[in-house]
Design an enzyme around this catalytic site. Structure first.
Site, PDB file in Angstrom:
ATOM      1  CB  ILE A 192      -1.055   0.061   1.138  1.00 27.09           C
ATOM      2  CG1 ILE A 192      -0.499   0.659   2.427  1.00 27.09           C
ATOM      3  CG2 ILE A 192      -1.726  -1.268   1.393  1.00 27.09           C
ATOM      4  CD1 ILE A 192      -1.628   1.239   3.284  1.00 27.09           C
ATOM      5  CE  LYS A 193       2.722   1.616   4.578  1.00 22.26           C
ATOM      6  NZ  LYS A 193       3.482   1.038   5.644  1.00 22.26           N
ATOM      7  CG  ASN A 194       3.714   7.248  -1.662  1.00 23.28           C
ATOM      8  OD1 ASN A 194       2.557   6.937  -1.391  1.00 23.28           O
ATOM      9  ND2 ASN A 194       4.158   8.481  -1.581  1.00 23.28           N
TER      10      ASN A 194
END
Ligand SMILES: *Cc1c(COP(=O)(O)O)cnc(C)c1O
Length: 383
Positions: free
Chosen positions: A182-184
């Site tokens: 889910i991180k960038n």
């Protein structure tokens, strides 16, 4: 109602990245190797860090940090409760005491003002979290810590690409990044430990791989002796080349991802400004570039006459996914039970914990998706 479910997050993986992963799988060397070294170097270049160590997660990075600092029973670590549970879990597992500090009510970051009263002669470490892609006030926190010889390490899980006063998070001090999907940017699972402290980096490098003086790649590929020695018992947190090659691809697109996230976030801000029950977060003035990891709003439950969980559920029934970042750590069962005295002492954290909700935000979303989310929010609030 939209036909297809809109998740709140979705990674963007290109065909080139898939091909690069396949190449590694066919290459005969799939664990830590050349790609990991390249990824560490590229990541250091991107955030102007002195050095980086690639790991299996940010949680692993926190574990290694606490071990490297020999933090344990009798030591206090200052951290927000408005964070992902892993930070606090690692502190407790090390035998140390987490000391929860309240956040600013609108940026959800900790501040020198909230930290100062909690400092004691047992405080060893302060762990600020850069929240949702915005930066915490690091200069103020460093100033406070330096006076008393306390270490500061940044939880930068949300902050790949974030800039503080014109400089990348990771360029100064010690920061731990996450590459969870889910991180960038993602490596499947993964993390990066960046620091300007060369001695600490050396310790982390050894501790991430059994505490050996060299890793398997060094031994097999670099012509060194196979009889590496344990310097201190270590863990098994090294990133694989399969993950690292994906990270190399993602890193080249990180700025593009952030640009797209920024456009989507600006659209949300503009459209949501007319809905008085919805309160977006604000950003510290020191954040010169917001990485827009998450688009978080608070539901004014009094005005909306609706519970946040009901709100999330009604959006889900209308095919819109949302997330919760975060339910305060001290309100989760283990911490409620073992540290009941904390409840009621963190008003901003608790107010937000009951009202926050992350709206869909990921690079392949369209402006129409944003408009659709906002229209659906209006519909839900009117219902
Ligand atoms: C995701 C996250 C972590 C943990 O990252 P992992 O790579 O999943 O271990 C830590 N802190 C914060 C604030 C996070 O959002």
């Amino acid at each position: 109602m939209r036909k297809q479910f809109l998740p709140f997050s979705q990674p963007s993986i290109s065909e080139e990245e898939i091909a690069a992963v396949a190449d590694v799988l066919r290459s005969g060397w799939i664990t830590t190797g050349t790609n990991t070294i390249l990824f560490e170097f590229a990541f250091s270049c991107y955030c102007e860090a002195n050095g980086s160590v690639a790991l299996t997660s940010a949680t692993a990075g926190l574990h290694l940090l606490l071990t490297a600092m020999d933090i344990g029973p009798g030591d206090e670590v200052i951290t927000p409760s408005m964070t992902w549970v892993s930070t606090v879990n690692m502190i407790v597992l090390a035998g140390a005491t987490p000391v929860f500090v309240d956040v600013d009510g609108d940026t959800l970051t900790i501040t020198p003002e909230t930290i100062e009263p909690l400092l004691t002669d047992k405080t060893r470490l302060i762990l600020p979290v850069h929240f949702a892609g915005g930066a915490a006030d690091m200069d103020g926190i460093h100033q406070l810590a330096r006076k008393r010889g306390i270490t500061v390490v940044e939880d930068a899980a949300h902050a790949a690409g974030t800039e503080y006063k014109g400089q990348k998070i990771g360029s100064k001090g010690t920061s731990i990044f996450s590459f969870h999907p889910i991180k960038n940017m993602t490596t499947g699972e993964g993390g990066m430990f960046c620091s300007d402290d060369e001695e600490l980096l050396q310790t982390i490098r050894a501790l991430k791989f059994h505490g050996l003086s060299v890793d398997a790649h060094d031994r097999n590929q670099q012509g060194r002796l196979p009889q590496a020695e344990v310097l201190q018992p270590g863990f098994k947190y090294n990133m694989t080349d399969i993950a690292a090659v994906l990270g190399l691809g993602q890193l080249t697109r990180l700025d593009h991802f952030i640009d797209k996230r920024t456009r989507l976030a600006e659209r949300y801000l503009e459209q949501l400004s007319e809905i008085e029950e919805i309160l977006p977060l604000t950003t510290t003035k020191e954040t010169s570039r917001h990485a827009w990891h998450l688009f978080i709003v608070r539901l004014d439950t009094e005005k909306a006459k609706m519970d946040r969980d009901v709100f999330m559920d009604m959006l889900k029934q209308r095919n819109i996914g949302t997330g919760l970042h975060f339910r305060a750590v001290h309100e989760q069962r283990y911490y409620r039970t073992t540290m009941p005295q904390v409840t009621g002492t963190l008003p901003e954290t608790e107010w937000n914990s009951n009202r926050i909700c992350s709206l869909p935000l990921f690079p392949s979303m369209t402006m129409d998706d944003v408009d659709n989310v906002v229209a659906t929010i209006k519909e839900v609030l009117a219902a």
